[in-house]
Scaffold this active site. Structure first.
Site, PDB file in Angstrom:
ATOM      1  N   SER A 204     -52.446 -20.572 -17.972  1.00  0.00           N
ATOM      2  CA  SER A 204     -51.379 -19.935 -17.195  1.00  0.00           C
ATOM      3  C   SER A 204     -50.593 -20.921 -16.341  1.00  0.00           C
ATOM      4  O   SER A 204     -49.391 -20.743 -16.130  1.00  0.00           O
ATOM      5  CB  SER A 204     -51.967 -18.829 -16.319  1.00  0.00           C
ATOM      6  OG  SER A 204     -52.517 -17.807 -17.121  1.00  0.00           O
TER       7      SER A 204
ATOM      8  N   HIS B  48     -50.860 -19.855 -11.057  1.00  0.00           N
ATOM      9  CA  HIS B  48     -49.538 -19.460 -11.549  1.00  0.00           C
ATOM     10  C   HIS B  48     -48.444 -20.014 -10.651  1.00  0.00           C
ATOM     11  O   HIS B  48     -47.454 -20.586 -11.121  1.00  0.00           O
ATOM     12  CB  HIS B  48     -49.430 -17.931 -11.602  1.00  0.00           C
ATOM     13  CG  HIS B  48     -50.362 -17.298 -12.579  1.00  0.00           C
ATOM     14  ND1 HIS B  48     -50.263 -15.972 -12.960  1.00  0.00           N
ATOM     15  CD2 HIS B  48     -51.399 -17.790 -13.276  1.00  0.00           C
ATOM     16  CE1 HIS B  48     -51.198 -15.687 -13.833  1.00  0.00           C
ATOM     17  NE2 HIS B  48     -51.910 -16.781 -14.037  1.00  0.00           N
TER      18      HIS B  48
END
Length: 368
Positions: free
Chosen positions: A246, A306
């Protein structure tokens, strides 16, 4: 002077035009793909083939053009030789479309409406850069490695992947001394849904970037996002395990934002593209933060990875992605982003090294 007369004078070169060197420098830089200040034979061939011909121009013709234009016999064309080649009467059948584009840009009153403009107008120059050569295989290869490692552990342990590969590669806060884990956690995925989502996003976003900016730039951004994700998580959530790509995926999302910012004038529908990527980024991050802190939902998603990956993708993207026309403010932005990225990464690394008591104690035999 009428617009038609002015156009004729421009085409014949009887009126000196301001900023013409700046325009031709932009064209020169566009096809100087390795940015060495010279046009090679391969780059000249790309320039010759940059418009649609009924028949492909033979290679020996391109070679003759190179020999004709290469006045000093160096095997390359410098900017002055490039200008002489573009304006030479005997080569107007080959390069006349570039001159015509310049004429159109200098006479606003004669421009056709947007719906009828040719595809080689300034808007859309970025889209012209899409190329399948060299093949955009970087994200494909990374995806194949992720699939292979996931399948290896799945065959051994079942759907809940806690196998040998995952245990060796995952970011484990109790094994922080194993520095490779700050990168290799990107190859570990907990469950097929986690894997499929990351694969789809990184292929859909990474391959188009590779087609314009080449694989090594995309790889730098991807790895920068992965490293920033693990380092940022280690500082903000020191007991959290990390698995998945991610951080790298979010770096690809914001790399698109970076290239939109730097190539705004050369892109079609830049504002709509920017809004789409901003909405995707803000919505996903906002949802993760809301679930974590507002409703206290038990989430295994490391939103810090993220966020840090997204920041790294933006800062590194502005520094390494191709900029088709560099403006003065963009140079300042380049330095700002470089200083911010280096400063943030240095701070995270120093924190990890200098404050061991902040982190959970190392357990050499620990697993997740």
């Amino acid at each position: 002077m009428s617009g038609q007369q002015r156009r004729q004078d421009v085409e014949q070169g009887t009126i000196p035009l301001r900023n013409r060197d700046a325009y031709w420098r932009t064209v020169f830089d566009k096809y100087d793909r390795d940015h060495d200040g010279k046009i090679s034979y391969d780059e000249l061939r790309a320039l010759v083939e940059s418009r649609e011909y009924e028949n492909e121009i033979p290679e020996h013709v391109v070679q003759k053009i190179m020999t004709f234009a290469d006045q000093d016999g160096s095997g390359y064309l410098d900017f002055r030789e490039f200008l002489d080649m573009i304006h030479h009467p005997q080569l107007q059948s080959v390069f006349g479309h570039l001159v015509q584009r310049y004429v159109n840009s200098m006479i606003p009153g004669r421009r056709p409406p947007v719906s009828t403009r040719p595809v080689d107008h300034v808007d859309g120059l970025y889209e012209e850069e899409y190329s399948c050569w060299p093949p955009p295989i970087c994200m494909v290869l990374i995806s194949l490695i992720e699939i292979a490692l996931f399948m290896y552990d799945s065959l051994d342990q079942g759907a809940n992947v806690t196998g040998k590969v995952a245990n060796m590669l995952i970011y484990n806060p109790y094994r922080r001394f194993e520095a490779w884990r700050y990168f290799t956690y990107m190859f570990v995925h907990i469950g097929p849904f986690h894997l499929v989502v990351n694969l789809l996003v990184q292929l859909l976003l990474g391959v188009p970037l590779e087609m314009v900016h080449k694989w090594w730039r995309v790889m730098l951004i991807y790895l920068a996002g992965v490293a920033a994700g693990s380092l940022g998580t280690s500082v903000t959530d020191p007991t959290v395990f990390l698995a998945g790509a991610s951080g790298g995926v979010y770096a690809l999302v914001t790399a698109h934002i970076a290239t939109i910012i730097m190539n705004w004038a050369q892109m079609e529908f830049a504002i709509y593209q920017l809004l789409i990527f901003l909405i995707i980024t803000i919505s996903d991050l906002g949802t993760a933060i809301y679930n974590r802190y507002i409703i206290s939902k038990d989430e295994s998603i490391g939103y810090t990875a993220h966020l840090c990956g997204a920041i790294a993708g933006l800062l590194v993207g502005i520094n390494v992605l191709r900029n088709l026309e560099v403006r003065s403010w963009e140079k300042k932005l380049w330095w700002i982003c470089l200083i911010l990225y280096v400063g943030c990464m240095a701070a995270l690394i120093i924190w990890n090294v200098a404050f061991p008591n902040y982190f959970p104690p190392s357990r050499p035999g620990s697993s997740f």
